[in-house]
Write a protein that holds these residues in place. Structure first.
Motif, PDB file in Angstrom:
ATOM      1  N   ASP A 157      -9.125   9.515  -6.123  1.00 45.99           N
ATOM      2  CA  ASP A 157      -9.248   8.179  -5.542  1.00 45.99           C
ATOM      3  C   ASP A 157      -7.937   7.415  -5.670  1.00 45.99           C
ATOM      4  O   ASP A 157      -6.972   7.914  -6.223  1.00 45.99           O
ATOM      5  CB  ASP A 157     -10.398   7.392  -6.178  1.00 45.99           C
ATOM      6  CG  ASP A 157     -10.138   7.129  -7.652  1.00 45.99           C
ATOM      7  OD1 ASP A 157      -9.154   6.438  -7.965  1.00 45.99           O
ATOM      8  OD2 ASP A 157     -10.908   7.630  -8.494  1.00 45.99           O
ATOM      9  N   ARG A 158      -7.948   6.197  -5.154  1.00 39.25           N
ATOM     10  CA  ARG A 158      -6.735   5.387  -5.042  1.00 39.25           C
ATOM     11  C   ARG A 158      -6.040   5.120  -6.362  1.00 39.25           C
ATOM     12  O   ARG A 158      -4.844   4.835  -6.395  1.00 39.25           O
ATOM     13  CB  ARG A 158      -7.060   4.046  -4.364  1.00 39.25           C
ATOM     14  CG  ARG A 158      -7.272   4.155  -2.875  1.00 39.25           C
ATOM     15  CD  ARG A 158      -7.900   2.894  -2.315  1.00 39.25           C
ATOM     16  NE  ARG A 158      -9.310   2.825  -2.706  1.00 39.25           N
ATOM     17  CZ  ARG A 158     -10.090   1.772  -2.521  1.00 39.25           C
ATOM     18  NH1 ARG A 158      -9.590   0.695  -1.976  1.00 39.25           N
ATOM     19  NH2 ARG A 158     -11.352   1.803  -2.901  1.00 39.25           N
ATOM     20  N   TYR A 214      -5.186   6.571  -0.159  1.00 40.31           N
ATOM     21  CA  TYR A 214      -5.583   5.298   0.455  1.00 40.31           C
ATOM     22  C   TYR A 214      -6.997   5.419   0.994  1.00 40.31           C
ATOM     23  O   TYR A 214      -7.555   6.509   1.108  1.00 40.31           O
ATOM     24  CB  TYR A 214      -4.606   4.919   1.579  1.00 40.31           C
ATOM     25  CG  TYR A 214      -4.680   5.827   2.778  1.00 40.31           C
ATOM     26  CD1 TYR A 214      -3.950   6.999   2.812  1.00 40.31           C
ATOM     27  CD2 TYR A 214      -5.500   5.512   3.862  1.00 40.31           C
ATOM     28  CE1 TYR A 214      -4.037   7.840   3.907  1.00 40.31           C
ATOM     29  CE2 TYR A 214      -5.586   6.349   4.958  1.00 40.31           C
ATOM     30  CZ  TYR A 214      -4.849   7.511   4.970  1.00 40.31           C
ATOM     31  OH  TYR A 214      -4.947   8.342   6.049  1.00 40.31           O
ATOM     32  N   LEU A 215      -7.577   4.271   1.323  1.00 34.52           N
ATOM     33  CA  LEU A 215      -8.950   4.224   1.829  1.00 34.52           C
ATOM     34  C   LEU A 215      -8.921   4.149   3.350  1.00 34.52           C
ATOM     35  O   LEU A 215      -8.212   3.328   3.924  1.00 34.52           O
ATOM     36  CB  LEU A 215      -9.658   3.000   1.265  1.00 34.52           C
ATOM     37  CG  LEU A 215     -11.152   2.881   1.574  1.00 34.52           C
ATOM     38  CD1 LEU A 215     -11.937   3.986   0.900  1.00 34.52           C
ATOM     39  CD2 LEU A 215     -11.663   1.514   1.168  1.00 34.52           C
ATOM     40  N   CYS A 216      -9.693   5.024   4.004  1.00 33.83           N
ATOM     41  CA  CYS A 216      -9.732   5.065   5.458  1.00 33.83           C
ATOM     42  C   CYS A 216     -11.106   4.643   5.961  1.00 33.83           C
ATOM     43  O   CYS A 216     -12.128   5.087   5.429  1.00 33.83           O
ATOM     44  CB  CYS A 216      -9.420   6.484   5.928  1.00 33.83           C
ATOM     45  SG  CYS A 216      -9.237   6.635   7.702  1.00 33.83           S
ATOM     46  N   HIS A 241     -13.653   6.459   3.184  1.00 35.24           N
ATOM     47  CA  HIS A 241     -13.149   7.729   2.670  1.00 35.24           C
ATOM     48  C   HIS A 241     -11.769   7.584   2.051  1.00 35.24           C
ATOM     49  O   HIS A 241     -10.883   6.963   2.629  1.00 35.24           O
ATOM     50  CB  HIS A 241     -13.072   8.753   3.798  1.00 35.24           C
ATOM     51  CG  HIS A 241     -14.375   8.931   4.511  1.00 35.24           C
ATOM     52  ND1 HIS A 241     -15.455   9.556   3.936  1.00 35.24           N
ATOM     53  CD2 HIS A 241     -14.790   8.527   5.727  1.00 35.24           C
ATOM     54  CE1 HIS A 241     -16.469   9.557   4.776  1.00 35.24           C
ATOM     55  NE2 HIS A 241     -16.092   8.933   5.877  1.00 35.24           N
ATOM     56  N   GLU A 242     -11.593   8.204   0.881  1.00 40.24           N
ATOM     57  CA  GLU A 242     -10.281   8.256   0.254  1.00 40.24           C
ATOM     58  C   GLU A 242      -9.516   9.430   0.882  1.00 40.24           C
ATOM     59  O   GLU A 242     -10.093  10.480   1.133  1.00 40.24           O
ATOM     60  CB  GLU A 242     -10.415   8.498  -1.249  1.00 40.24           C
ATOM     61  CG  GLU A 242     -11.399   7.579  -1.951  1.00 40.24           C
ATOM     62  CD  GLU A 242     -10.785   6.289  -2.429  1.00 40.24           C
ATOM     63  OE1 GLU A 242      -9.539   6.205  -2.434  1.00 40.24           O
ATOM     64  OE2 GLU A 242     -11.536   5.377  -2.793  1.00 40.24           O
ATOM     65  N   THR A 282     -11.291  14.764  -1.144  1.00 40.60           N
ATOM     66  CA  THR A 282     -11.239  13.807  -2.251  1.00 40.60           C
ATOM     67  C   THR A 282     -12.589  13.697  -2.948  1.00 40.60           C
ATOM     68  O   THR A 282     -12.651  13.533  -4.163  1.00 40.60           O
ATOM     69  CB  THR A 282     -10.795  12.426  -1.763  1.00 40.60           C
ATOM     70  OG1 THR A 282     -11.666  11.984  -0.706  1.00 40.60           O
ATOM     71  CG2 THR A 282      -9.367  12.468  -1.259  1.00 40.60           C
ATOM     72  N   ARG A 283     -13.670  13.806  -2.166  1.00 40.46           N
ATOM     73  CA  ARG A 283     -14.992  13.741  -2.785  1.00 40.46           C
ATOM     74  C   ARG A 283     -15.224  14.955  -3.674  1.00 40.46           C
ATOM     75  O   ARG A 283     -15.725  14.837  -4.784  1.00 40.46           O
ATOM     76  CB  ARG A 283     -16.069  13.654  -1.696  1.00 40.46           C
ATOM     77  CG  ARG A 283     -17.442  13.341  -2.215  1.00 40.46           C
ATOM     78  CD  ARG A 283     -18.281  12.542  -1.210  1.00 40.46           C
ATOM     79  NE  ARG A 283     -18.294  13.115   0.124  1.00 40.46           N
ATOM     80  CZ  ARG A 283     -19.152  14.067   0.521  1.00 40.46           C
ATOM     81  NH1 ARG A 283     -20.039  14.545  -0.325  1.00 40.46           N
ATOM     82  NH2 ARG A 283     -19.112  14.507   1.750  1.00 40.46           N
ATOM     83  N   GLY A 337     -11.704  13.598   3.915  1.00 45.29           N
ATOM     84  CA  GLY A 337     -12.605  12.790   3.107  1.00 45.29           C
ATOM     85  C   GLY A 337     -13.405  13.644   2.140  1.00 45.29           C
ATOM     86  O   GLY A 337     -13.754  13.212   1.035  1.00 45.29           O
ATOM     87  N   ARG A 347       0.818  -1.209   0.000  1.00 45.83           N
ATOM     88  CA  ARG A 347       0.000   0.000   0.000  1.00 45.83           C
ATOM     89  C   ARG A 347       0.854   1.262   0.000  1.00 45.83           C
ATOM     90  O   ARG A 347       0.593   2.200  -0.746  1.00 45.83           O
ATOM     91  CB  ARG A 347      -0.923   0.010   1.221  1.00 45.83           C
ATOM     92  CG  ARG A 347      -1.758   1.284   1.307  1.00 45.83           C
ATOM     93  CD  ARG A 347      -2.755   1.266   2.457  1.00 45.83           C
ATOM     94  NE  ARG A 347      -2.141   1.214   3.770  1.00 45.83           N
ATOM     95  CZ  ARG A 347      -2.756   1.550   4.901  1.00 45.83           C
ATOM     96  NH1 ARG A 347      -4.015   1.947   4.857  1.00 45.83           N
ATOM     97  NH2 ARG A 347      -2.140   1.458   6.053  1.00 45.83           N
ATOM     98  N   GLY A 401     -12.742   2.199   5.435  1.00 43.84           N
ATOM     99  CA  GLY A 401     -13.543   1.554   4.410  1.00 43.84           C
ATOM    100  C   GLY A 401     -14.480   2.479   3.682  1.00 43.84           C
ATOM    101  O   GLY A 401     -15.340   2.026   2.925  1.00 43.84           O
TER     102      GLY A 401
END
Length: 200
Positions: A131-132, A78-80, A84-85, A125-126, A122, A64, A82
């Motif tokens: 994104d990842r 990365y995803l936090c 939020h990017e 990124t939205r 979060g 990762r 499950g």
DNA sequence: GCGGGGATTAACT
DNA sequence: GTTAATCCCCGCG
């Protein structure tokens, strides 16, 4: 400044290959641009190398986080929880692991003119559609880049401990969170400390 | 494989 | 103030 003007003001890769906290301060007042959307960076946090018990680099290089160990100037997302990017800028020279989390932006282009739209990592990124899949992407490209603005180097900086890292022992107390003092898009509670000097 | 937990957010009471 | 959502990383066996 227009989007085209920002594109001409892109920061060179060398900007990111500096001390992690210096990069975190220098990014305040710069624009983060993705496609036709852009925000003004108003809050950042520096995460250091393997010794920093709050940093993903504390595990050493893994599938990762490996880009954190390479040269600065690329994205680490990365995803936090499950859900939020989280968008980070890799900082430092090759082999000097570290990254800067972008915690808040104010709308510049292509975003609703509401200070809450990018208040919190979060939401950054939205708002910008990050994104990842962008992990490892250079930050001086045409679609994704960081640019200097008139605010860069001209803003007063507040500092404080990083958010959400109570598990990190003494590293939780380090003053590695930076924000544009008094800006309405900074996530709450805003850092109260006064960092020496201005950004950049 | 399994289990614990997280650089968060929004929607509850 | 509390909690669910929701995924995947990481350490250990």
């Amino acid at each position: 400044m227009s989007l085209a003007g920002l594109r001409r003001a892109r920061l060179p890769t060398a900007f990111f290959q500096d001390d992690h906290a210096t990069v975190a301060r220098g990014l305040l007042g710069c624009a983060l641009v993705h496609g036709d959307r852009a925000g003004l960076i108003v809050e950042t946090e520096a995460y250091l190398g393997p010794a920093d018990r709050a940093s993903h680099a504390r595990f050493g290089p893994t599938a990762r986080n490996r880009v954190m160990f390479g040269p600065g100037g690329v994205a680490y997302v990365y995803l936090c929880y499950g859900v939020h990017e989280m968008f980070n800028v890799v900082s430092g020279r090759d082999g000097d692991a570290g990254a800067v989390l972008i915690r808040a932006i104010a709308p510049l282009y292509g975003l609703t003119d509401d200070p809450a739209i990018g208040r919190g990592p979060g939401k950054v990124t939205r708002a910008l559609g990050l994104d990842r899949s962008l992990t490892g992407r250079a930050l001086d490209g045409d679609e994704l880049f960081v640019a200097a603005t008139a605010d860069a180097g001209a803003v007063a900086i507040a500092n404080g401990p990083r958010v959400g890292v109570a598990y990190a022992g003494r590293w939780a107390a380090r003053l590695l969170r930076f924000a544009v003092a008094g800006h309405p898009a900074v996530s709450r509670p805003a850092p109260r400390g006064r960092a020496p000097g201005k950004a950049r």
